[in-house]
Structures are given as structure tokens and as C-alpha cells.
Design an enzyme around this catalytic site. Structure first.
Site, short mmCIF file in Angstrom:
data_model
loop_
_atom_site.label_atom_id
_atom_site.label_comp_id
_atom_site.label_asym_id
_atom_site.label_seq_id
_atom_site.Cartn_x
_atom_site.Cartn_y
_atom_site.Cartn_z
N GLY A 13 22.44 -19.11 19.30
CA GLY A 13 22.33 -19.91 18.09
C GLY A 13 23.37 -20.99 17.77
N THR B 176 25.77 -20.95 15.22
CA THR B 176 26.99 -20.09 15.10
C THR B 176 27.51 -19.41 16.12
OG1 THR B 176 26.55 -20.00 12.88
CG2 THR B 176 28.34 -18.72 13.62
N ARG C 193 17.98 -13.57 25.76
CA ARG C 193 16.72 -13.51 26.19
C ARG C 193 16.51 -14.17 27.51
NH1 ARG C 193 16.52 -14.31 20.38
NH2 ARG C 193 15.10 -12.68 19.26
N ARG C 194 17.18 -15.33 27.70
CA ARG C 194 17.04 -15.93 28.85
C ARG C 194 18.48 -16.49 29.16
NH1 ARG C 194 14.73 -18.32 24.74
NH2 ARG C 194 12.68 -17.36 25.19
N LEU D 219 22.50 -12.63 15.30
CA LEU D 219 21.31 -13.02 15.52
C LEU D 219 20.27 -13.31 14.32
CD1 LEU D 219 19.26 -12.94 18.16
CD2 LEU D 219 18.84 -10.35 17.28
N GLY D 220 19.52 -14.26 14.52
CA GLY D 220 18.68 -14.54 13.41
C GLY D 220 17.61 -15.46 13.87
N TYR E 12 14.13 -12.69 2.33
CA TYR E 12 15.17 -12.96 2.92
C TYR E 12 16.32 -12.26 2.63
CZ TYR E 12 18.69 -15.50 5.68
OH TYR E 12 19.74 -15.73 6.66
N LYS F 85 18.11 -9.00 4.57
CA LYS F 85 19.74 -9.06 4.98
C LYS F 85 20.41 -7.87 4.18
CE LYS F 85 19.89 -12.58 7.50
NZ LYS F 85 20.18 -12.49 8.94
N ARG G 223 16.19 -29.61 11.93
CA ARG G 223 15.38 -29.31 10.88
C ARG G 223 15.51 -29.90 9.56
NH1 ARG G 223 17.72 -22.91 11.03
NH2 ARG G 223 17.19 -22.51 13.26
#
Length: 217
Positions: free
Chosen positions: A10, A12, A34-35, A70-71, A122, A126, A156
């Protein structure tokens, strides 16, 4: 020292991994992904995992400190259940495996307003994660509560608009708790917090995040 990271691909997380690799205090950095992402680098071990079967990779979740950033977003996840799975369940399982494997320190990137009793999904998610990780009784647990996060090159549109609005509001003294901070400084604060705060539990608010992001070893 050895660090283990999830969420390393990600915005960060990439900064965090890069800084850990440059930090002479860390002799090894393991990143669960994941990859394939990082390629071969000195000190780095990249482990491709299935987060649905994370316990099968517990042999790799060992070291001195675990970092979790992670997020995902509600949009990218495709729904609340899927986002909860990533943002809460995967991180909690990672933390539980780390603790069972003898990892004594855990650094969690959370969010401003995290509260298990919140009416907002959210913030509640958290907050629940924080409460559940606290129950694992790490020798050192550091939880960071940044406000807005400035992600370089973010695609985004809503996020870019929000950052502009926050900066404008901050300029006149409004919503200071949500003041944006760069991923570079946030990653620095994650590492610095591990060395600076030796309490059993430390929640690091934005003011302290900004201060320790300039902390030099």
C-alpha cells in the site's frame, strides 16, 4: 533486529518497507504479500501468502517487531463484509500468530476516530481491531491515529478533493485532528514509535506522529 510487515504494498506500506531496508538497525525484513511485488533486495524476504490461510505461513511470522498497515476501501473491497475481512480479520489473525510465535512488539496503523462503539462503520471496525489486538497482550503495542493521509500520485478523485478541503480547513484552524500527513512521514513515525515508546500500550495521536516523524536515531 527483524521486522515482519503486512500491508507493505500500500501507499504507506511501500514507504515503510523502503525505510526499514535502509535502516541499519534492522538486519532482516519479511513482507507478506498477495502477489510478487518487491523483487530481490538485500535484507528483504518476500513471502506470497493466501490471507485466507495465513496460519499456514506462521513459520515466516517471527521476529522482533510486527508492523501492520493493511487496509482497503469499501469500494475496492466491494462491500462492508469484505472490507471487515481485510481491515479487521486479516490483521487480527496476523497479530495473533505473531504473538503466539514470540513477537513482543506490534505497531498498528489505525485511524483517527477509531472507536468500537462508533455509529460509523469504518471507525467501529478500526476500534474493534484495536480492542481485539490489545487482548493479545503484546509486551509493546503501539497504535497510530493519523488523520488524512496524503498518498503520492493518488488516482482517487474523491481523496484528492478531500485533501484539498482538509488543507483549506486546517489553514483556518478547523478539523486539525484530520490534518493530512504524507505517507513518507507516517512510515517514519511507525518506525520511530517502535524505538521511542516502550510502554505496554501507546496510542500515538497526530501531534505526536508529526513530532516523531522527525525523530533521529
Amino acid at each position: 533486529m527483524k521486522a515482519i510487515v503486512i500491508g507493505g504494498t500500500g501507499a504507506t506500506g511501500k514507504e515503510l518497507v523502503a525505510q526499514l531496508l535502509e535502516d541499519s538497525r534492522f538486519v532482516a525484513v519479511t513482507v507478506l504479500v498477495r502477489r510478487p511485488f518487491f523483487g530481490q533486495q538485500a535484507k528483504l524476504t518476500e513471502i506470497v501468502v493466501d490471507f485466507e490461510r495465513l496460519n499456514e505461513y506462521k513459520v515466516h511470522i517471527q521476529g522482533d517487531v510486527a508492523f501492520s498497515c493493511l487496509g482497503t476501501t469499501l469500494k475496492d473491497a466491494g462491500g462492508k463484509d469484505a472490507q471487515w475481512r481485510v481491515d479487521h480479520d486479516y490483521q487480527l489473525e496476523f497479530a495473533a500468530i505473531a504473538r503466539a510465535s514470540g513477537v513482543e512488539s506490534f505497531v498498528l496503523l489505525s485511524a483517527f476516530g477509531a472507536n468500537a462503539n462508533s455509529y460509523f462503520f469504518y471507525n467501529k471496525m478500526k476500534g474493534k481491531l484495536e480492542d481485539n489486538i490489545k487482548k493479545l497482550n503484546f509486551k509493546q503495542l503501539v497504535i497510530l491515529h493519523p488523520g488524512g493521509i496524503e498518498r503520492p500520485g493518488s488516482n482517487r478523485k474523491g481523496e484528492r478533493v478531500m485533501m484539498k478541503l482538509l488543507n483549506a480547513c486546517n489553514a483556518i484552524g478547523l478539523f486539525k485532528g484530520y490534518e493530512p500527513i504524507s505517507t513518507n512521514r507516517l512510515a517514519k513515525a511507525m518506525i520511530a514509535s517502535y524505538f521511542k515508546f516502550k510502554e505496554t500500550l501507546k496510542v500515538v495521536i497526530l501531534k505526536e506522529i508529526k513530532e516523531i516523524s522527525a525523530y533521529q536515531h
